[in-house]
Design an enzyme around this catalytic site. Structure first.
Site, PDB file in Angstrom:
ATOM      1  N   VAL A 113     -16.486  28.741  -8.066  1.00  0.00           N
ATOM      2  CA  VAL A 113     -17.145  30.006  -8.389  1.00  0.00           C
ATOM      3  C   VAL A 113     -18.507  29.725  -9.015  1.00  0.00           C
ATOM      4  O   VAL A 113     -18.621  28.919  -9.937  1.00  0.00           O
ATOM      5  CB  VAL A 113     -16.285  30.827  -9.377  1.00  0.00           C
ATOM      6  CG1 VAL A 113     -16.973  32.125  -9.755  1.00  0.00           C
ATOM      7  CG2 VAL A 113     -14.908  31.089  -8.795  1.00  0.00           C
ATOM      8  N   CYS A 114     -19.524  30.398  -8.514  1.00  0.00           N
ATOM      9  CA  CYS A 114     -20.871  30.287  -9.069  1.00  0.00           C
ATOM     10  C   CYS A 114     -21.122  31.512  -9.954  1.00  0.00           C
ATOM     11  O   CYS A 114     -21.438  32.594  -9.460  1.00  0.00           O
ATOM     12  CB  CYS A 114     -21.902  30.213  -7.946  1.00  0.00           C
ATOM     13  SG  CYS A 114     -23.571  29.942  -8.554  1.00  0.00           S
ATOM     14  N   LEU A 115     -20.917  31.314 -11.234  1.00  0.00           N
ATOM     15  CA  LEU A 115     -21.146  32.373 -12.223  1.00  0.00           C
ATOM     16  C   LEU A 115     -21.832  31.712 -13.403  1.00  0.00           C
ATOM     17  O   LEU A 115     -21.281  30.773 -14.002  1.00  0.00           O
ATOM     18  CB  LEU A 115     -19.802  33.007 -12.624  1.00  0.00           C
ATOM     19  CG  LEU A 115     -19.841  34.195 -13.570  1.00  0.00           C
ATOM     20  CD1 LEU A 115     -20.587  35.380 -12.941  1.00  0.00           C
ATOM     21  CD2 LEU A 115     -18.426  34.628 -13.942  1.00  0.00           C
TER      22      LEU A 115
END
Length: 185
Positions: A113-115
């Site tokens: 996840v790219c957060l």
């Protein structure tokens, strides 16, 4: 002063009895476990998000969050995320993975996840509630400017209608390009 010595003596006896198998040992919680317990007890989730503990309530450091977006491209989908929380939490962000294979610019096919708040923008004042709302926001407003799935990000930028078609095809259980996505609606 005498009371203090008696307490120390009693603690020493209990430790000796526990090591001999004479009594139940009490597991000491890490600061991270205490903080996580507080965070979980204060959760204020949207109705479309749920939390579960597959290993039982004794393992607070590993849990799952299900998100069912109520609008946007991912409306009616169900996406499950695993959280692994370090004993040094909140000084280290939780490790979050998406178990549901999804066509999304900010989630790759392996579930990474790219957060930003899970990486460089993590601060100890943030909590699990903030992370869950961040994940929820990824489904209502996917970000093509900071992608993990570059192909999905480019389609979102260049042709939002095709992106919507690809998302629906993936969520209903189908191929997008050469990649098969299991049904998640």
């Amino acid at each position: 002063m005498i009371g203090l010595f008696k307490v120390k003596e009693k603690q020493r006896e209990q430790a000796q009895n526990a090591s001999r198998g004479g009594g139940a040992s009490v597991k000491k919680q890490s600061a991270g476990e205490l903080r996580l317990h507080k965070d979980i007890s204060e959760l204020n989730l949207p109705s479309s998000c749920t939390i579960s503990f597959p290993n039982g309530k004794d393992d607070l450091m590993n849990f799952e969050v299900s998100i069912k977006p109520d609008d946007g491209y991912y409306h009616n989908g169900k996406f499950v995320f695993t959280f692994q929380v370090s004993p040094v939490y909140p000084h280290e962000a939780p490790k979050v993975k998406c178990k549901t294979k999804v066509y999304h610019p900010n989630i790759d096919l392996e579930g990474n996840v790219c957060l930003n708040i899970l990486r460089e923008d993590w601060k100890p004042v943030l909590n699990i509630n903030t992370v869950i709302y961040g994940l929820f926001h990824l489904f209502t407003e996917p970000n093509s400017e900071d992608p993990l799935n570059h192909e999905a990000a480019q389609v979102l930028r260049d042709n939002p209608k095709l992106f919507e078609t690809n998302v629906r095809r993936a969520m209903t259980g189908g191929y997008v390009g050469q990649t098969f996505f299991p049904r998640c609606i």
